[in-house]
Design an enzyme around this catalytic site. Sequence first.
Site, PDB file in Angstrom:
ATOM      1  N   GLY A 140       5.807   7.195  13.576  1.00 41.43           N
ATOM      2  CA  GLY A 140       5.028   7.968  12.611  1.00 41.43           C
ATOM      3  C   GLY A 140       5.046   9.447  12.939  1.00 41.43           C
ATOM      4  O   GLY A 140       4.529   9.868  13.982  1.00 41.43           O
ATOM      5  N   GLY A 196       3.595  11.994  11.244  1.00 39.79           N
ATOM      6  CA  GLY A 196       2.614  12.644  10.371  1.00 39.79           C
ATOM      7  C   GLY A 196       2.038  13.869  11.050  1.00 39.79           C
ATOM      8  O   GLY A 196       2.688  14.505  11.889  1.00 39.79           O
ATOM      9  N   LYS A 223     -17.457   5.030   9.778  1.00 40.64           N
ATOM     10  CA  LYS A 223     -16.236   5.352   9.054  1.00 40.64           C
ATOM     11  C   LYS A 223     -16.556   5.262   7.583  1.00 40.64           C
ATOM     12  O   LYS A 223     -17.441   4.507   7.172  1.00 40.64           O
ATOM     13  CB  LYS A 223     -15.136   4.328   9.407  1.00 40.64           C
ATOM     14  CG  LYS A 223     -13.759   4.863   9.195  1.00 40.64           C
ATOM     15  CD  LYS A 223     -13.339   5.770  10.343  1.00 40.64           C
ATOM     16  CE  LYS A 223     -12.055   6.496  10.102  1.00 40.64           C
ATOM     17  NZ  LYS A 223     -11.652   7.326  11.241  1.00 40.64           N
ATOM     18  N   VAL A 281      -0.123  14.295  13.370  1.00 36.18           N
ATOM     19  CA  VAL A 281      -0.207  14.261  14.834  1.00 36.18           C
ATOM     20  C   VAL A 281       1.174  13.984  15.446  1.00 36.18           C
ATOM     21  O   VAL A 281       1.607  14.678  16.374  1.00 36.18           O
ATOM     22  CB  VAL A 281      -1.204  13.189  15.329  1.00 36.18           C
ATOM     23  CG1 VAL A 281      -1.388  13.314  16.834  1.00 36.18           C
ATOM     24  CG2 VAL A 281      -2.545  13.311  14.635  1.00 36.18           C
ATOM     25  N   GLY A 282       1.862  12.966  14.917  1.00 36.45           N
ATOM     26  CA  GLY A 282       3.145  12.544  15.507  1.00 36.45           C
ATOM     27  C   GLY A 282       4.154  13.671  15.554  1.00 36.45           C
ATOM     28  O   GLY A 282       4.872  13.837  16.550  1.00 36.45           O
TER      29      GLY A 282
HETATM   30  P1  NAD Z   1      -0.563  10.933   8.749  1.00 38.88           P
HETATM   31  O1  NAD Z   1      -0.928  10.149   7.550  1.00 38.88           O
HETATM   32  O2  NAD Z   1      -0.402  12.399   8.663  1.00 38.88           O
HETATM   33  O3  NAD Z   1       0.800  10.345   9.372  1.00 38.88           O
HETATM   34  C1  NAD Z   1       1.125   9.002   9.469  1.00 38.88           C
HETATM   35  C2  NAD Z   1       2.640   8.929   9.393  1.00 38.88           C
HETATM   36  O4  NAD Z   1       3.047   7.593   9.691  1.00 38.88           O
HETATM   37  C3  NAD Z   1       3.180   9.254   7.993  1.00 38.88           C
HETATM   38  O5  NAD Z   1       4.194  10.237   8.083  1.00 38.88           O
HETATM   39  C4  NAD Z   1       3.708   7.908   7.497  1.00 38.88           C
HETATM   40  O6  NAD Z   1       4.822   8.046   6.622  1.00 38.88           O
HETATM   41  C5  NAD Z   1       4.083   7.234   8.787  1.00 38.88           C
HETATM   42  N1  NAD Z   1       4.129   5.769   8.754  1.00 38.88           N
HETATM   43  C6  NAD Z   1       3.322   4.917   8.094  1.00 38.88           C
HETATM   44  N2  NAD Z   1       3.670   3.640   8.339  1.00 38.88           N
HETATM   45  C7  NAD Z   1       4.712   3.694   9.197  1.00 38.88           C
HETATM   46  C8  NAD Z   1       5.508   2.718   9.853  1.00 38.88           C
HETATM   47  N3  NAD Z   1       5.300   1.417   9.668  1.00 38.88           N
HETATM   48  N4  NAD Z   1       6.503   3.126  10.670  1.00 38.88           N
HETATM   49  C9  NAD Z   1       6.733   4.449  10.864  1.00 38.88           C
HETATM   50  N5  NAD Z   1       6.016   5.422  10.269  1.00 38.88           N
HETATM   51  C10 NAD Z   1       5.015   5.058   9.453  1.00 38.88           C
HETATM   52  O7  NAD Z   1      -1.627  10.538   9.867  1.00 38.88           O
HETATM   53  P2  NAD Z   1      -2.048  11.370  11.154  1.00 38.88           P
HETATM   54  O8  NAD Z   1      -3.175  12.258  10.798  1.00 38.88           O
HETATM   55  O9  NAD Z   1      -0.847  11.923  11.825  1.00 38.88           O
HETATM   56  O10 NAD Z   1      -2.661  10.211  12.030  1.00 38.88           O
HETATM   57  C11 NAD Z   1      -1.829   9.246  12.640  1.00 38.88           C
HETATM   58  C12 NAD Z   1      -2.683   8.159  13.280  1.00 38.88           C
HETATM   59  O11 NAD Z   1      -3.564   8.768  14.220  1.00 38.88           O
HETATM   60  C13 NAD Z   1      -3.580   7.393  12.304  1.00 38.88           C
HETATM   61  O12 NAD Z   1      -3.728   6.070  12.766  1.00 38.88           O
HETATM   62  C14 NAD Z   1      -4.903   8.123  12.413  1.00 38.88           C
HETATM   63  O13 NAD Z   1      -5.985   7.277  12.069  1.00 38.88           O
HETATM   64  C15 NAD Z   1      -4.913   8.461  13.893  1.00 38.88           C
HETATM   65  N6  NAD Z   1      -5.737   9.606  14.219  1.00 38.88           N
HETATM   66  C16 NAD Z   1      -5.536  10.787  13.613  1.00 38.88           C
HETATM   67  C17 NAD Z   1      -6.354  11.857  13.918  1.00 38.88           C
HETATM   68  C18 NAD Z   1      -6.159  13.200  13.266  1.00 38.88           C
HETATM   69  O14 NAD Z   1      -6.824  14.136  13.689  1.00 38.88           O
HETATM   70  N7  NAD Z   1      -5.276  13.356  12.300  1.00 38.88           N
HETATM   71  C19 NAD Z   1      -7.378  11.713  14.875  1.00 38.88           C
HETATM   72  C20 NAD Z   1      -7.506  10.497  15.536  1.00 38.88           C
HETATM   73  C21 NAD Z   1      -6.681   9.446  15.196  1.00 38.88           C
END
Ligand code: NAD
Length: 439
Positions: free
Chosen positions: A260, A262, A164, A264-265
């Site tokens: 969340g 974001g 990482k 993915v969510g």
């Molecule tokens: P992102 O930054 O786009 O989204 C994260 C979201 O969570 C944001 O909208 C943020 O406002 C929200 N958030 C933060 N703290 C919060 C809380 N306490 N309660 C509610 N919402 C909260 O990230 P992402 O790319 O969607 O990734 C989400 C997770 O998945 C991360 O842990 C990331 O490491 C993991 N992940 C992502 C990928 C990818 O391809 N993007 C791959 C594997 C794992």
Amino acid sequence: MSLSKVLLEAGLTTLSLQRSGEELLCTLSRDWDPDQDFSAYGRRWSSDQLVCREPRALGDSEARELLRSRGELSALEGLERGMRQGRHESFVMRRHAKLGVEVCHFIHSSALGRQNGFHALRAGGMRRHAETAPEAEVLADGLNLSRAMSFKCAAAGMPFGGSKSTLVAPHFGPDSLEHVGFIAYSIDAGQLMTGPDVGLAPELLDAFAQHSPHVLCGSSSPLGQAGGPTATGVLAALGRAAEHRFGIKSLAGRRVAIQGLGSVGLQLAVELARQGAHVIAADVDAARVALCRESVPALEAVQADSIVGCECDVFAPCALGGVLSAESIGRLRTSMVYGAANNQLAAATSEGELELAELLAARGILFQPDWTYTMGGILTGYEVYRKRDLSSFAAVRTEIERAAGDGTRDLLNEAAATGETPTRVALRWYSPLVYGSPE
Ligand code: NAD
């Protein structure tokens, strides 16, 4: 003070910790001159051409003495403790004094990558932290995330070890070639392929990719960003888990609570609503909730601090890691936990993870390690790394269905057959690949 400030004040650029048998050896060095121009890095010169008119290198005892004299030996020892606990291979911190940029590489294991035939031996995204983040937190996060990456690559069937990277830097834009070139240099020197993680803007990733072939999944990448493929993997696993628990793959009529919204969510919310699930969600950013509601009008939004204890069939952590502690597990009111967040269990070692997994099982909650099904993004990166403009999402989708979907089916079947938790089975299966021996 911090390790990073010691480098700065001593006129040094690089701190590394390298495992040698049971020992961790520390080196502090000056690898480039203060006026080194990185702006043409990757265009007119490559990482093996970096020159330094006045190089310096302090071996282990000198390096420790310097850190002791600056009151930072305990910071180094904290990092070493974390590396020993997680069985990490090495760590490198590079700091650019003039730009105030710090890039760290947390290298957990290279075992699977050594014979892969690529420049990059390891894979793992780059997470950007705020400048105000305490150094100890950045280091602990990087160690934990890199360990999960080794297991994720193994579970994905990819010939890469796990690493990482973290970035701490003042604000800069994609057109600041000095920043971009320095970060691209640091990536190439680390022999890893990387992509986005939380906090790293896609336009910066695209700029790094202009200077390094090892940067993948920016918005201009042939297959686009990683969020969609990651959501595909989570959905593939969730379908198999639902089949295992409820006897049917579909989530229609189920209550799914997403923490969340974001990259993915939000995609999970849309797809699950399309399947007929009732989607409950929370995000600390109200704009993300509003954006989600445009596609999911029936969305039930709740406060961020109440989503963990929400009554649901599936709790989907899609924000940051560490959401499942002994305390929060006691508050869950769900049948299963399946989400995108890396390191959902609040533990820094396999032993700690096994304990928390037992707690989940004792409460009747179906759970398996996130790294067994969140590999959609990294598989997409690997496809682009190998095939560039010839990459095909159809090929990646097949791989994701195999690794995350079939992988979940096999894992849950094995756990049901042996009476172990899926976490114990996954560690038993993949530790020999990651460490070259059972953990
Ligand atoms: P992102 O930054 O786009 O989204 C994260 C979201 O969570 C944001 O909208 C943020 O406002 C929200 N958030 C933060 N703290 C919060 C809380 N306490 N309660 C509610 N919402 C909260 O990230 P992402 O790319 O969607 O990734 C989400 C997770 O998945 C991360 O842990 C990331 O490491 C993991 N992940 C992502 C990928 C990818 O391809 N993007 C791959 C594997 C794992």
